[in-house]
Design a protein around this motif. Structure first.
Motif, PDB file in Angstrom:
ATOM      1  N   ASP A  75      -2.147  -8.614  -4.431  1.00  0.00           N
ATOM      2  CA  ASP A  75      -2.036  -7.199  -4.045  1.00  0.00           C
ATOM      3  C   ASP A  75      -1.792  -6.304  -5.252  1.00  0.00           C
ATOM      4  O   ASP A  75      -2.294  -5.173  -5.308  1.00  0.00           O
TER       5      ASP A  75
ATOM      6  N   GLU B 238      -4.912   6.478  -0.367  1.00  0.00           N
ATOM      7  CA  GLU B 238      -5.813   5.480  -0.943  1.00  0.00           C
ATOM      8  C   GLU B 238      -5.182   4.097  -0.931  1.00  0.00           C
ATOM      9  O   GLU B 238      -5.814   3.097  -0.588  1.00  0.00           O
ATOM     10  N   GLY B 239      -3.887   4.036  -1.319  1.00  0.00           N
ATOM     11  CA  GLY B 239      -3.219   2.744  -1.421  1.00  0.00           C
ATOM     12  C   GLY B 239      -3.052   2.064  -0.074  1.00  0.00           C
ATOM     13  O   GLY B 239      -3.233   0.854   0.049  1.00  0.00           O
TER      14      GLY B 239
ATOM     15  N   SER C 260      -4.725  -1.370   0.922  1.00  0.00           N
ATOM     16  CA  SER C 260      -3.900  -2.528   1.268  1.00  0.00           C
ATOM     17  C   SER C 260      -4.441  -3.232   2.506  1.00  0.00           C
ATOM     18  O   SER C 260      -4.394  -4.454   2.595  1.00  0.00           O
TER      19      SER C 260
ATOM     20  N   GLY D 282       0.814  -1.202   0.000  1.00  0.00           N
ATOM     21  CA  GLY D 282       0.000   0.000   0.000  1.00  0.00           C
ATOM     22  C   GLY D 282       0.849   1.254   0.000  1.00  0.00           C
ATOM     23  O   GLY D 282       0.543   2.241  -0.682  1.00  0.00           O
TER      24      GLY D 282
ATOM     25  N   ILE E  58      -5.039  -3.893  -4.678  1.00  0.00           N
ATOM     26  CA  ILE E  58      -4.858  -2.595  -4.034  1.00  0.00           C
ATOM     27  C   ILE E  58      -5.139  -1.441  -4.996  1.00  0.00           C
ATOM     28  O   ILE E  58      -5.864  -0.502  -4.640  1.00  0.00           O
ATOM     29  N   PRO E  59      -4.611  -1.443  -6.231  1.00  0.00           N
ATOM     30  CA  PRO E  59      -4.998  -0.373  -7.153  1.00  0.00           C
ATOM     31  C   PRO E  59      -6.503  -0.334  -7.421  1.00  0.00           C
ATOM     32  O   PRO E  59      -7.086   0.753  -7.533  1.00  0.00           O
TER      33      PRO E  59
ATOM     34  N   ARG F 118      -2.346   6.894 -11.427  1.00  0.00           N
ATOM     35  CA  ARG F 118      -1.416   6.109 -10.614  1.00  0.00           C
ATOM     36  C   ARG F 118      -1.811   4.641 -10.540  1.00  0.00           C
ATOM     37  O   ARG F 118      -0.963   3.759 -10.456  1.00  0.00           O
ATOM     38  N   PHE F 119      -3.114   4.355 -10.552  1.00  0.00           N
ATOM     39  CA  PHE F 119      -3.604   3.027 -10.211  1.00  0.00           C
ATOM     40  C   PHE F 119      -3.922   2.153 -11.424  1.00  0.00           C
ATOM     41  O   PHE F 119      -3.786   0.943 -11.362  1.00  0.00           O
TER      42      PHE F 119
ATOM     43  N   VAL G 263       2.200   1.783  -3.505  1.00  0.00           N
ATOM     44  CA  VAL G 263       1.175   2.283  -4.419  1.00  0.00           C
ATOM     45  C   VAL G 263       0.940   3.773  -4.209  1.00  0.00           C
ATOM     46  O   VAL G 263       0.803   4.548  -5.170  1.00  0.00           O
ATOM     47  N   ASP G 264       0.889   4.217  -2.959  1.00  0.00           N
ATOM     48  CA  ASP G 264       0.658   5.636  -2.674  1.00  0.00           C
ATOM     49  C   ASP G 264       1.809   6.519  -3.127  1.00  0.00           C
ATOM     50  O   ASP G 264       1.629   7.727  -3.306  1.00  0.00           O
TER      51      ASP G 264
ATOM     52  N   SER H 214      -8.341   1.298  -4.666  1.00  0.00           N
ATOM     53  CA  SER H 214      -7.980   2.712  -4.527  1.00  0.00           C
ATOM     54  C   SER H 214      -8.734   3.605  -5.507  1.00  0.00           C
ATOM     55  O   SER H 214      -8.622   4.838  -5.428  1.00  0.00           O
TER      56      SER H 214
END
Length: 427
Positions: free
Chosen positions: A136, A370-371, A375, A77, A140-141, A90-91, A80-81, A144
Motif C-alpha cells: 500500500d 485520490e488516496g 486504496s 487511503g 496507493i500513491p 503529496r504522493f 494518504v489523502d 493517485s
C-alpha cells in the motif's frame, strides 16, 4: 461538510505533459508490477513445491490476509489523502519510500520461509500479512498520480494508456521470463532466488526514479478542505465507484487464478513443459498490444463501459476455447492470443475510469479523495491475488495433490478446472 458540490480542482494554465515525464510515469508503473505478478503466479507453487507447505494451509493464509487488508486499505487511503502538501507533492515522496520498504518485505516473503525451516508457516503468515501493508505504501500513491498530474481529459487518457501499457509490459516480462529462468536453472530454489532478486531491484530502483521524474499539478481549490474517516465508505457505495471495483475485482480473481494454475498445468498436465508458458505469454502479449492500440477508438465509439465488458468477455471466451483441445500446445498459443486481446482491452480502460471517479466523488460529495479511491483499487489487486491464489490451493488440497509427484487424474482435472473453466466463468 455541506451537501453542495465542490469547487473543481484547479491546475496551471498548461497541463501538457512532456515525453520525459511520461517516460518516468511509465517507469514508476512498470516497477510496481513484479510484486503482485510473482506473488499471484508463483508464490503458491513455491510454498507447496519448494518450501513444502500444505496447499490448504497456504490457501487459508491468502484468505485471512485479505480480510485484514479490508480494514488496512481504507485506513491507508485516508492517511494518504491527509498528508501535508510539500513542494514535491503529496504522493511522490510516499511512493519512493514505500518502494524501499515493500522491496525488503518482498525479499522476506520468499526467502524467510525457505531459509528458516523451523516455524516456516509462521514466517509465511507474518511476511504475507505485512506485504499487504507495505505494498500500500507504494501502490496507493502511484494510483493517485493521474488525477493529481493533470485535469486535462486527453492527457488523462494518455496517462491511462501509458499505465496500462506499463502494467502489461512488466506482466508479460514476468510471464515470459519466469518460465525461462525456472526451466533453465535446474535447482528450483536458485531459480526463484534469481527471479526475486531481479524483481526487487526493479521495484526499488525503478519506482524511485519514476517518482523523481513526475510532477503533481492539480490540487483542491481549498487545500484545507479535509474529510472525516466516516466519509470513506460512502464513497465506495456511489454506484459508478462500486460497480467499477466489483467488476475489476471479480475479473482479476479469475485472471490471478488462471496465472496461479498455469504453472501447475504445465508441470503436471503437460509433463513438465514449463517452457511453453513463455511462448504462450508472448502470444498473449501480442494480443494485448493490439487491444491496447485499438482501445481508445473502441472506447470513443462505444463507451468505456461496453469496451471494458467486451474485454472481460474475450478473456472468458479465450479460456473456454482451450477446452476443445486441452493438451494441444499450438492451440494453447492460439487461445492465449485471444485471452491477451481481452486483458489488453479491459486493463487499458480501468485506470481512465478510476481517474474519472475521483472527479465524480469530488462533484457528488465535495471530497477530493485520490488516496481513498486508490486504496480501494489497491485492495482489489491484493484481494484478487489472495482469492485467486486461495481457490487453487483449496482445489488442489481437495483433489489429493501431492507436490513433486505424478498426479492422479482427479488432481489433473482440478488443475484443468482451475486454469480454464473457473476463471472463465468469473470473467
Amino acid at each position: 461538510m455541506s451537501g453542495q458540490a465542490a469547487t473543481p480542482a484547479t491546475a496551471p494554465a498548461t497541463t501538457r505533459i512532456g515525453r520525459r515525464e511520461k517516460a518516468a510515469f511509465f517507469l514508476a508503473n512498470f516497477s510496481n508490477i513484479p510484486v503482485m505478478s510473482l506473488i499471484g503466479s508463483y508464490l503458491l507453487i513455491f510454498y507447496t513445491d519448494v518450501v513444502g507447505l500444505d496447499p490448504g494451509a497456504v490457501a487459508t493464509l491468502f484468505l485471512l490476509s485479505r480480510v485484514l487488508d479490508g480494514v488496512n486499505d481504507p485506513l491507508m487511503g485516508y492517511v494518504v489523502d491527509h498528508l501535508p502538501r510539500r513542494p514535491t507533492g503529496r504522493f511522490r515522496p510516499f511512493l519512493a519510500l514505500g518502494a524501499v520498504v515493500c522491496s525488503l518485505n518482498f525479499l522476506l516473503l520468499w526467502l524467510g520461509p525457505a531459509l528458516m525451516p523451523v516455524g516456516k508457516l509462521v514466517i509465511a503468515y507474518a511476511t504475507y500479512v505485512l506485504i499487504g501493508i507495505t505494498f500500500d505504501l507504494m501502490d496507493i500513491p502511484l494510483n493517485s498520480l493521474i488525477p493529481a498530474m493533470t485535469d486535462d481529459a486527453g492527457e488523462r487518457n494518455s496517462l491511462s494508456a501509458i499505465k496500462g501499457f506499463a502494467y502489461l509490459s512488466c506482466s508479460m516480462l514476468v510471464v515470459i521470463g519466469a518460465p525461462i529462468v525456472i526451466s533453465a536453472v535446474k535447482v528450483p530454489f536458485t531459480a526463484y532466488l534469481i527471479l526475486v532478486l531481479v524483481a526487487t531491484a526493479i521495484v526499488a530502483v525503478g519506482s524511485g526514479l519514476g517518482a523523481a521524474g513526475v510532477r503533481e499539478r492539480v490540487a483542491p481549490a481549498d487545500p484545507d478542505r479535509k474529510y472525516s474517516f466516516r466519509k470513506v465508505f460512502p464513497m465506495l457505495l456511489l454506484a459508478p465507484v462500486l460497480v467499477t471495483f466489483l467488476a475489476v475485482f471479480v475479473y482479476s480473481v479469475g485472471s490471478t487464478m488462471m496465472n496461479a494454475m498455469l504453472v501447475y498445468f504445465a508441470k503436471y498436465v503437460l509433463d513438465n513443459r514449463i517452457d511453453v508458458l513463455s511462448l504462450a505469454g508472448a502470444a498473449s502479449f501480442v494480443g494485448m498490444l493490439i487491444a491496447l492500440a485499438l482501445s481508445p477508438r473502441i472506447a470513443t465509439r462505444f463507451g468505456k463501459r461496453i469496451a471494458f465488458g467486451c474485454g472481460v468477455l474475450l478473456f472468458g471466451i479465450g479460456l473456454l476455447l482451450r477446452l476443445f483441445s486441452v493438451t494441444s500446445i499450438p492451440w494453447l498459443y492460439a487461445c492465449a492470443f485471444v485471452i491477451g486481446l481481452g486483458i489488453g482491452l479491459s486493463m487499458s480502460l480501468q485506470y481512465g475510469v478510476q481517474a474519472d471517479n475521483v472527479d465524480f466523488v469530488d462533484w457528488k460529495m465535495g471530497i477530493r479523495a485520490e488516496g481513498a479511491l486508490a486504496s480501494f483499487l489497491s485492495f482489489v489487486a491484493k484481494a484478487a491475488s489472495g482469492f485467486g491464489g486461495a481457490i487453487p490451493g483449496y482445489l488442489l488440497a481437495s483433489a489429493g495433490y501431492i507436490a513433486n509427484q505424478a498426479q492422479t487424474q482427479t488432481a489433473k482435472d482440478a488443475i484443468i478446472l482451475g486454469s480454464t473453466v473457473a476463471p472463465a466463468l468469473l470473467g
